[in-house]
Design a protein around this motif. Structure first.
Motif, short mmCIF file in Angstrom:
data_model
loop_
_atom_site.label_atom_id
_atom_site.label_comp_id
_atom_site.label_asym_id
_atom_site.label_seq_id
_atom_site.Cartn_x
_atom_site.Cartn_y
_atom_site.Cartn_z
N LEU A 163 78.73 7.94 34.03
CA LEU A 163 77.61 6.78 33.63
C LEU A 163 77.98 5.65 34.51
O LEU A 163 77.24 4.91 35.04
N VAL A 164 79.23 5.20 34.35
CA VAL A 164 79.77 4.06 35.05
C VAL A 164 79.21 4.05 36.67
O VAL A 164 78.70 3.24 37.20
N ARG A 165 79.74 5.26 37.14
CA ARG A 165 79.20 5.53 38.41
C ARG A 165 77.69 5.63 39.08
O ARG A 165 77.45 4.81 39.75
N LEU A 166 76.97 5.79 37.84
CA LEU A 166 75.48 5.83 38.06
C LEU A 166 74.86 4.65 38.12
O LEU A 166 73.89 4.22 38.70
N LEU A 167 75.70 3.74 37.14
CA LEU A 167 74.90 2.31 36.65
C LEU A 167 75.61 1.21 37.55
O LEU A 167 75.26 0.22 37.08
N HIS A 168 76.46 1.60 38.44
CA HIS A 168 77.46 0.75 39.00
C HIS A 168 76.60 -0.86 39.66
O HIS A 168 77.07 -1.80 39.22
N ARG A 169 75.69 -0.55 40.16
CA ARG A 169 74.73 -1.26 41.01
C ARG A 169 73.96 -2.31 40.20
O ARG A 169 74.34 -3.75 40.15
N PRO A 170 73.27 -1.82 39.04
CA PRO A 170 72.78 -2.94 38.38
C PRO A 170 73.53 -3.55 37.46
O PRO A 170 73.41 -4.85 37.21
N MET A 171 74.65 -2.92 36.97
CA MET A 171 75.64 -3.45 36.01
C MET A 171 76.31 -4.94 36.70
O MET A 171 76.56 -5.97 36.24
N ILE A 172 76.55 -4.71 38.02
CA ILE A 172 77.47 -5.48 38.61
C ILE A 172 76.76 -6.55 39.26
O ILE A 172 76.98 -7.86 39.22
N LEU A 173 75.47 -6.46 39.39
CA LEU A 173 74.40 -7.58 39.75
C LEU A 173 74.27 -8.31 38.49
O LEU A 173 74.36 -9.61 38.63
N VAL A 174 73.94 -7.78 37.46
CA VAL A 174 73.85 -8.60 36.19
C VAL A 174 75.17 -9.10 35.79
O VAL A 174 75.12 -10.35 35.49
N ALA A 175 76.27 -8.63 35.89
CA ALA A 175 77.51 -9.35 35.77
C ALA A 175 77.61 -10.66 36.50
O ALA A 175 77.98 -11.75 35.97
N PHE A 176 77.42 -10.47 37.88
CA PHE A 176 77.61 -11.71 38.72
C PHE A 176 76.58 -12.61 38.66
O PHE A 176 76.64 -13.91 38.37
#
Lengths: 399, 316
Positions: A163-176
């Protein structure tokens, strides 16, 4: 014995547990990175403590239904439900009241944990025979773990990782940059929920191995350690996963070598050792690299100032400067310049005078900004430019 | 009834109240300074210190264990600061790294040593044993004036009350500088208040309260009392003086209600065994916080309340 454990020679069960712990560590390290980069690392502390009432209630319900109270997936379900409730409480307190997130985290973790302890004492008198296993959820225990349980844990880690692999892009954007993410059309609340949901899933998965008091360490320490090694978010996620995996592997393997070596604390300490290693040794952000950079800088400053002093005909007294210049063959022990020393000093003086002209000329404003008293001018300007500059160079002493 | 109460319940109740109030008082300032989780960190890091104190002396004595706890708290503060500076890591994460690692070291030390056989065990450290702090010599209310009976009071009571007095004194004496430094650090520094030292002193007082309470009632009450009563109080009023008063009321209420519910609640429900008092006190404080979050007169942030009132003014 230790070697046997590290090479997975301690039997089928120990091997399964070690592999399960490795998978758990990889999943936790990768998931924790998003929380850490989003500066919300400690939310996982609230999540992990909030699992306790769910574990105990799950046990009570399963016993009441006449089942085996220690059935791991059932306990994990209960843990997930109460941790989800805790997460809701943290969010609710932060968004609907004036309390800050740290207060909400502390309140939820202590109250849920306290309530869990109350339930635990209820279970202790409820039926003394079958509850013996529940305390192990506090600090984790792998001794006597069943094959199915180890497989459940490994599977949980693998699912979270996928799931982390799948959601990497949105999660990293939101984190930054949450605002930019919203601008990109992302639903902030949904991504946040996914991030927290993954943290919750990995927490619940790790309860049995690491225990609820310490599982938060697996979500915090690997990302913090990984951050030293790279400036790229994608790499940090992978490195954090690797560090978490190594910690899980080492901790579980070492703990299998002796009966009174608890798994959870060993995994955490292994992660901490990797963190210290990263803090000291990492290139770029590490302490050692920074110290070397500082020494190199110091050496350059002292040499340059020493050369300028020689060129001006002043004696050098400063001991460090003198030592550096002697070692470079620029001066004798009494501070008198050698042949090379005089040549270098003349060059340094010329360089310094050119810089002075450059800095007084508005046409060179951009280049002048690079003046730090160390950089030779020919790294900044071309030969032609220097030649043009030299035309303004008056006789010695005129500057 | 009177005799049973004095012997079995009076001292745990008093210790619980003293511990709750001693933690809630500095908690008010920690909450406003956004350092609420320091209580959490302290109660985790003292474990290795307590175990080390036990291992060095080989006995369950309060002196060395308290010393060990204080040393561990000091080591933790230094470690957090070093990691934060050297690694340029945000304070929350640095704290998370240090307190989990130190707690893990404490647990490992505990399991490795013979300590796990004696009263020292991880469960005890986590949720204490308030119920066991009974006053065997308390034969009735008359014992309160009887010096020989008073000598038999559990030593935790005296320690906890002393620590409570320390915190009260600290806050009463340094009230003005504390308030100013909490709300406007720049202004406080301009007035010549040594804010760094004051902040450190606040953490030290909090650590003192945490260690004493930890010894008597376990870490779970410590964390709950540092945060829940002040947080509930913050939702009741805008004035700091009233907030502190509310927090004392809430802490006392949590301790009394929690203890009574844990001791007698199960009896009312038909069970004949008490449940954990420490856990119940934390639970009650959480219920109070929940009530304050739902109904407290000042529950919303100022900006939001302003927005609401502005909207209603515009609507008229």
């Amino acid at each position: 014995m230790l070697w046997d454990a590290l090479t997975l020679q301690l039997g089928y069960n120990a091997t399964l547990v070690t592999l399960g712990a490795t998978m758990l560590g990889v999943g936790a390290g990768a998931t924790g990175t998003y929380l850490y980069l989003g500066k919300r690392a400690l939310v996982s502390d609230a999540i992990s403590h909030a699992t306790l009432p769910g574990v105990v209630l799950g046990f009570m319900v399963m016993v009441a239904l006449g089942g085996e109270g220690r059935f791991l997936p059932g306990l994990m379900l209960g843990a997930a439900l109460s941790a989800g409730l805790g997460l809701l409480a943290v969010t609710g307190l932060t968004t609907r009241t004036r309390l800050h997130e740290d207060a909400a985290i502390g309140a939820v973790l202590s109250v849920f944990f306290g309530f869990g302890v109350v339930l635990l004492t209820v279970v202790q008198v409820m039926d003394a025979g079958r509850q013996a296993g529940l305390e192990t959820f506090l600090l984790g225990a792998t001794a006597g773990m069943l094959r199915d349980e180890a497989l459940t844990i490994a599977a949980g880690g693998a699912v979270v990782l996928a799931l982390v692999r799948l959601l990497h892009r949105p999660m990293i954007l939101v984190a930054f940059d949450p605002e930019y993410a919203v601008g990109q059309g992302m639903r902030l609340a949904r991504v946040d929920l996914a991030m927290m949901g993954l943290a919750l899933a990995i927490t619940v998965t790790g309860l049995k191995v690491v225990g609820l008091v310490l599982i938060v360490a697996l979500l915090i320490i690997p990302p913090v350690a990984a951050r030293f090694w790279s400036e790229r978010a994608g790499h940090v996620v992978m490195i954090a996963g690797a560090i978490g995996g190594v910690a899980g592997y080492l901790g579980a393997a070492v703990s299998a070598t002796a009966p009174d070596l608890p798994t959870g604390p060993l995994i955490v300490l292994a992660a901490f050792a990797l963190f210290v290693l990263s803090l000291l040794m990492a290139p770029g952000r590490g302490v050692l690299a920074a110290a070397l950079r500082h020494l190199r800088f110091q050496r350059r400053v002292h040499l340059r100032q020493g050369l300028l002093a020689l060129a001006a005909g002043q004696p050098v007294y400063e001991p460090l400067t003198l030592r550096l210049m002697r070692r470079a063959g620029l001066a004798r022990a009494d501070g008198v310049a050698t042949e090379t020393g005089r040549a270098m000093a003349a060059r340094a003086r010329l360089d310094e005078r050119r810089w002075q002209i450059l800095r007084s000329d508005p046409a060179f404003e951009a280049a002048a900004a690079r003046y730090d008293g160390l950089t030779p001018l020919d790294e900044v300007l071309t030969g032609d430019q220097i030649a043009a500059l030299d035309r303004g160079l008056g006789p010695e002493g005129a500057v | 009834m009177g005799q049973d109460f004095v012997m079995l319940s009076l001292t745990p109740l008093l210790i619980g109240i003293a511990a709750a109030v001693a933690c809630a008082l500095p908690g008010n300032f920690l909450l406003l300074r956004r350092q609420a989780l320091i209580g959490d960190a302290i109660s985790h890091v003292v474990l290795p210190g307590i175990v080390a104190g036990f291992l060095v002396t080989g006995m369950v004595a309060t002196g060395p264990m308290m010393l060990g706890a204080a040393a561990a708290a000091l080591v933790a503060v230094i470690l957090i600061e070093v990691i934060r500076r050297l690694g340029r890591i945000e304070p929350g994460a640095a704290m998370g790294v240090v307190f989990t690692a130190m707690f893990a070291a404490g647990v490992l030390l505990l399991e490795q040593s013979a300590a796990s056989g004696v009263h020292l065990d991880v469960q005890h450290a986590l949720y204490g044993n308030l119920e066991s702090l009974i006053w065997l010599d308390g034969y009735g209310w008359g014992a309160l004036t009887d010096p020989t009976a008073l000598a038999g009071l559990p030593p935790e009571l005296g320690r906890m009350v002393a620590v409570l007095l320390c915190t009260v004194l600290f806050i009463a004496v340094l009230w003005r500088p504390l308030v100013i430094a909490t709300f406007d650090e720049g202004f406080a520094r301009a007035m010549g208040i040594p804010t760094a030292i004051l902040g450190l002193a606040l953490v030290a007082v909090a650590a003192l309260a945490a260690v004493a309470a930890f010894d008597a009632v376990g870490s779970i009450i410590v964390i709950a009392m540092f945060i829940c009563p002040p947080a509930s109080a913050r939702l009741m009023t805008d004035r700091l003086g009233r907030q502190v008063a509310w927090s004392v009321v809430f802490a006392t209420l949590s301790a009394v209600l929690g203890y009574v519910l844990a001791g007698y609640g199960p009896l009312w429900l038909g069970y004949d065994n008490a449940v954990s008092a420490a856990g119940m006190i934390a639970t009650v404080s959480g219920v109070i916080l929940g009530g304050a979050a739902l109904f407290g007169p000042r529950r919303q942030s100022v900006s939001r309340a302003d927005a609401t009132s502005l909207a209603s003014t515009l609507a008229e």
